[in-house]
Design a protein around this motif. Sequence first.
Motif, PDB file in Angstrom:
ATOM      1  N   LEU A  20     -37.578  23.708   3.188  1.00 38.52           N
ATOM      2  CA  LEU A  20     -36.243  23.118   3.135  1.00 38.52           C
ATOM      3  C   LEU A  20     -35.178  24.198   3.032  1.00 38.52           C
ATOM      4  CD1 LEU A  20     -37.007  20.132   0.734  1.00 38.52           C
ATOM      5  CD2 LEU A  20     -36.637  20.022   3.190  1.00 38.52           C
ATOM      6  N   GLU A  21     -35.473  25.275   2.312  1.00 35.59           N
ATOM      7  CA  GLU A  21     -34.515  26.371   2.196  1.00 35.59           C
ATOM      8  C   GLU A  21     -34.242  27.010   3.550  1.00 35.59           C
ATOM      9  OE1 GLU A  21     -35.893  29.109  -0.955  1.00 35.59           O
ATOM     10  OE2 GLU A  21     -33.942  28.675  -1.844  1.00 35.59           O
ATOM     11  N   TYR A  22     -35.235  27.049   4.417  1.00 37.21           N
ATOM     12  CA  TYR A  22     -35.064  27.674   5.715  1.00 37.21           C
ATOM     13  C   TYR A  22     -34.373  26.750   6.710  1.00 37.21           C
ATOM     14  CZ  TYR A  22     -37.570  32.049   4.958  1.00 37.21           C
ATOM     15  OH  TYR A  22     -37.918  33.307   4.542  1.00 37.21           O
ATOM     16  N   GLY A  23     -34.024  25.535   6.272  1.00 35.87           N
ATOM     17  CA  GLY A  23     -33.239  24.667   7.134  1.00 35.87           C
ATOM     18  C   GLY A  23     -33.918  23.402   7.590  1.00 35.87           C
ATOM     19  N   ALA A  24     -35.149  23.140   7.107  1.00 30.99           N
ATOM     20  CA  ALA A  24     -35.816  21.883   7.473  1.00 30.99           C
ATOM     21  C   ALA A  24     -35.126  20.715   6.776  1.00 30.99           C
ATOM     22  CB  ALA A  24     -37.291  21.932   7.087  1.00 30.99           C
ATOM     23  N   ASP A  25     -35.174  19.541   7.399  1.00 33.25           N
ATOM     24  CA  ASP A  25     -34.527  18.359   6.841  1.00 33.25           C
ATOM     25  C   ASP A  25     -35.504  17.472   6.072  1.00 33.25           C
ATOM     26  OD1 ASP A  25     -31.662  18.320   8.089  1.00 33.25           O
ATOM     27  OD2 ASP A  25     -32.997  18.933   9.700  1.00 33.25           O
ATOM     28  N   ASP A  26     -36.778  17.597   6.362  1.00 31.04           N
ATOM     29  CA  ASP A  26     -37.796  16.822   5.659  1.00 31.04           C
ATOM     30  C   ASP A  26     -39.132  17.513   5.885  1.00 31.04           C
ATOM     31  OD1 ASP A  26     -39.002  14.881   4.166  1.00 31.04           O
ATOM     32  OD2 ASP A  26     -38.354  13.193   5.391  1.00 31.04           O
ATOM     33  N   TYR A  27     -40.158  17.081   5.169  1.00 29.37           N
ATOM     34  CA  TYR A  27     -41.482  17.676   5.332  1.00 29.37           C
ATOM     35  C   TYR A  27     -42.544  16.602   5.155  1.00 29.37           C
ATOM     36  CZ  TYR A  27     -41.734  17.401   0.268  1.00 29.37           C
ATOM     37  OH  TYR A  27     -41.735  16.931  -1.022  1.00 29.37           O
ATOM     38  N   LEU A  28     -43.719  16.885   5.678  1.00 33.66           N
ATOM     39  CA  LEU A  28     -44.856  15.986   5.536  1.00 33.66           C
ATOM     40  C   LEU A  28     -46.104  16.847   5.452  1.00 33.66           C
ATOM     41  CD1 LEU A  28     -45.423  12.934   5.437  1.00 33.66           C
ATOM     42  CD2 LEU A  28     -45.821  12.998   7.896  1.00 33.66           C
ATOM     43  N   THR A  29     -46.969  16.552   4.483  1.00 30.82           N
ATOM     44  CA  THR A  29     -48.166  17.353   4.263  1.00 30.82           C
ATOM     45  C   THR A  29     -49.343  16.784   5.046  1.00 30.82           C
ATOM     46  OG1 THR A  29     -47.412  17.917   2.035  1.00 30.82           O
ATOM     47  CG2 THR A  29     -49.727  18.281   2.518  1.00 30.82           C
ATOM     48  N   LYS A  30     -50.057  17.666   5.739  1.00 31.08           N
ATOM     49  CA  LYS A  30     -51.277  17.274   6.445  1.00 31.08           C
ATOM     50  C   LYS A  30     -52.414  17.089   5.447  1.00 31.08           C
ATOM     51  CE  LYS A  30     -50.430  19.706  10.819  1.00 31.08           C
ATOM     52  NZ  LYS A  30     -50.953  20.747  11.728  1.00 31.08           N
ATOM     53  N   PRO A  31     -53.363  16.173   5.714  1.00 37.70           N
ATOM     54  CA  PRO A  31     -53.343  15.174   6.795  1.00 37.70           C
ATOM     55  C   PRO A  31     -52.369  14.056   6.473  1.00 37.70           C
ATOM     56  CG  PRO A  31     -55.265  14.841   5.419  1.00 37.70           C
ATOM     57  CD  PRO A  31     -54.584  16.077   4.900  1.00 37.70           C
ATOM     58  N   PHE A  32     -51.814  13.439   7.500  1.00 42.14           N
ATOM     59  CA  PHE A  32     -50.840  12.379   7.288  1.00 42.14           C
ATOM     60  C   PHE A  32     -51.141  11.210   8.213  1.00 42.14           C
ATOM     61  CE2 PHE A  32     -49.182  15.420  10.364  1.00 42.14           C
ATOM     62  CZ  PHE A  32     -48.947  14.610  11.463  1.00 42.14           C
ATOM     63  N   ASN A  33     -50.593  10.061   7.854  1.00 46.88           N
ATOM     64  CA  ASN A  33     -50.692   8.878   8.696  1.00 46.88           C
ATOM     65  C   ASN A  33     -49.543   8.916   9.692  1.00 46.88           C
ATOM     66  OD1 ASN A  33     -50.204   6.084   9.603  1.00 46.88           O
ATOM     67  ND2 ASN A  33     -51.799   5.546   8.131  1.00 46.88           N
ATOM     68  N   VAL A  34     -49.839   8.694  10.965  1.00 44.77           N
ATOM     69  CA  VAL A  34     -48.795   8.767  11.985  1.00 44.77           C
ATOM     70  C   VAL A  34     -47.698   7.733  11.743  1.00 44.77           C
ATOM     71  CG1 VAL A  34     -49.856   7.189  13.654  1.00 44.77           C
ATOM     72  CG2 VAL A  34     -48.392   9.055  14.461  1.00 44.77           C
ATOM     73  N   LEU A  35     -48.042   6.623  11.080  1.00 47.33           N
ATOM     74  CA  LEU A  35     -47.022   5.624  10.760  1.00 47.33           C
ATOM     75  C   LEU A  35     -46.012   6.188   9.770  1.00 47.33           C
ATOM     76  CD1 LEU A  35     -49.201   2.382  10.427  1.00 47.33           C
ATOM     77  CD2 LEU A  35     -47.759   3.080  12.350  1.00 47.33           C
ATOM     78  N   GLU A  36     -46.502   7.007   8.824  1.00 50.37           N
ATOM     79  CA  GLU A  36     -45.588   7.639   7.875  1.00 50.37           C
ATOM     80  C   GLU A  36     -44.702   8.652   8.585  1.00 50.37           C
ATOM     81  OE1 GLU A  36     -45.481  10.125   3.651  1.00 50.37           O
ATOM     82  OE2 GLU A  36     -47.417   9.669   4.599  1.00 50.37           O
ATOM     83  N   LEU A  37     -45.284   9.407   9.520  1.00 48.61           N
ATOM     84  CA  LEU A  37     -44.495  10.374  10.281  1.00 48.61           C
ATOM     85  C   LEU A  37     -43.400   9.664  11.064  1.00 48.61           C
ATOM     86  CD1 LEU A  37     -43.910  13.214  11.331  1.00 48.61           C
ATOM     87  CD2 LEU A  37     -45.671  12.846  13.091  1.00 48.61           C
ATOM     88  N   LYS A  38     -43.742   8.550  11.699  1.00 48.19           N
ATOM     89  CA  LYS A  38     -42.735   7.801  12.462  1.00 48.19           C
ATOM     90  C   LYS A  38     -41.636   7.284  11.545  1.00 48.19           C
ATOM     91  CE  LYS A  38     -45.563   5.044  14.843  1.00 48.19           C
ATOM     92  NZ  LYS A  38     -45.991   4.047  15.856  1.00 48.19           N
ATOM     93  N   ALA A  39     -42.023   6.841  10.349  1.00 46.03           N
ATOM     94  CA  ALA A  39     -41.035   6.349   9.400  1.00 46.03           C
ATOM     95  C   ALA A  39     -40.099   7.467   8.967  1.00 46.03           C
ATOM     96  CB  ALA A  39     -41.731   5.730   8.188  1.00 46.03           C
ATOM     97  N   ARG A  40     -40.659   8.659   8.723  1.00 46.46           N
ATOM     98  CA  ARG A  40     -39.839   9.801   8.307  1.00 46.46           C
ATOM     99  C   ARG A  40     -38.862  10.194   9.426  1.00 46.46           C
ATOM    100  NH1 ARG A  40     -41.837  13.096   4.182  1.00 46.46           N
ATOM    101  NH2 ARG A  40     -43.031  11.807   2.736  1.00 46.46           N
ATOM    102  N   VAL A  41     -39.373  10.226  10.652  1.00 43.59           N
ATOM    103  CA  VAL A  41     -38.538  10.602  11.794  1.00 43.59           C
ATOM    104  C   VAL A  41     -37.388   9.612  11.962  1.00 43.59           C
ATOM    105  CG1 VAL A  41     -38.477  10.730  14.320  1.00 43.59           C
ATOM    106  CG2 VAL A  41     -40.283  11.910  13.051  1.00 43.59           C
ATOM    107  N   LYS A  42     -37.698   8.326  11.883  1.00 44.25           N
ATOM    108  CA  LYS A  42     -36.651   7.307  12.023  1.00 44.25           C
ATOM    109  C   LYS A  42     -35.618   7.435  10.918  1.00 44.25           C
ATOM    110  CE  LYS A  42     -39.486   3.880  14.453  1.00 44.25           C
ATOM    111  NZ  LYS A  42     -40.160   2.552  14.364  1.00 44.25           N
ATOM    112  N   ALA A  43     -36.078   7.741   9.691  1.00 45.14           N
ATOM    113  CA  ALA A  43     -35.162   7.885   8.560  1.00 45.14           C
ATOM    114  C   ALA A  43     -34.228   9.078   8.767  1.00 45.14           C
ATOM    115  CB  ALA A  43     -35.948   8.045   7.266  1.00 45.14           C
ATOM    116  N   VAL A  44     -34.774  10.195   9.244  1.00 45.99           N
ATOM    117  CA  VAL A  44     -33.959  11.380   9.488  1.00 45.99           C
ATOM    118  C   VAL A  44     -32.942  11.109  10.590  1.00 45.99           C
ATOM    119  CG1 VAL A  44     -33.977  13.749  10.357  1.00 45.99           C
ATOM    120  CG2 VAL A  44     -35.667  13.047   8.665  1.00 45.99           C
ATOM    121  N   LEU A  45     -33.377  10.457  11.656  1.00 46.84           N
ATOM    122  CA  LEU A  45     -32.465  10.157  12.764  1.00 46.84           C
ATOM    123  C   LEU A  45     -31.367   9.192  12.331  1.00 46.84           C
ATOM    124  CD1 LEU A  45     -34.981   9.870  15.749  1.00 46.84           C
ATOM    125  CD2 LEU A  45     -33.337  11.703  15.310  1.00 46.84           C
TER     126      LEU A  45
END
Length: 228
Positions: A90-115
């Motif tokens: 986050l310090e380097y400029g990321a807006d969110d993070y997700l730790t592997k392994p992850f559920n693709v549904l969670e990734l989609k939810a995070r992406v939609k939230a950021v957008l």
Amino acid sequence: MKILIVDDEKLLVKGIKYNFEQEGYTVLSAYDGEEAIKMAYDKTIDLIILDLMLPKLDGLSVCQKIREFSNVPIVMLTAKNEDMDKILGLEYGADDYLTKPFNVLELKARVKAVLRRITPAEAGRNKESTVSIGGVKLDYNLRRVSINDKTIDLTAKEFDLMDLFVCNAGKVYSRENLLDIIWGYDYPGDVRTVDVHVRRLREKIEPNPAEPVYIHTKWGVGYYFKEA
């Protein structure tokens, strides 16, 4: 919306790409850090999903270099589970993070939230609307901040923080409040995320971050904006 996925695990990229294309996104892919930077520079990208561990150039370095020319939202993927790696991302400029392994549904939810957060009030504002207070000006069409006519490059989260502070000048927000408002009630991070972003924001907008004139700390309570 056009998404760039950066990961050297080609099967993982293929799976993520398929799932996002089913949602109507246009998906591009890169498999190393150097390719990612080139594509981010050459293409009109709306969001980047960026792995931390990459060949040629690691994800943190990629994130830092992209921030030199773009404020595109970045969701960092990491196989490590240490808090420091997440905060560093986050310090380097990321807006969110997700730790592997992850559920693709969670990734989609995070992406939609950021957008959603990159245009928090666009629907209710004229495209050319701006807000000015003192020498600080927010342009909601360009999602750009300028101070005394000097443009300041901010990440999506930094702009959202600045928007909240400027439009509510003098109001003190606790770190918990800011985490809920800017990141959302279901965000899994903690209040250190807020401190990281406020520190980065001060480094960009304050003449002397050690003695801020815009974003002040009310000790024991939180942060607030004061017209310089």
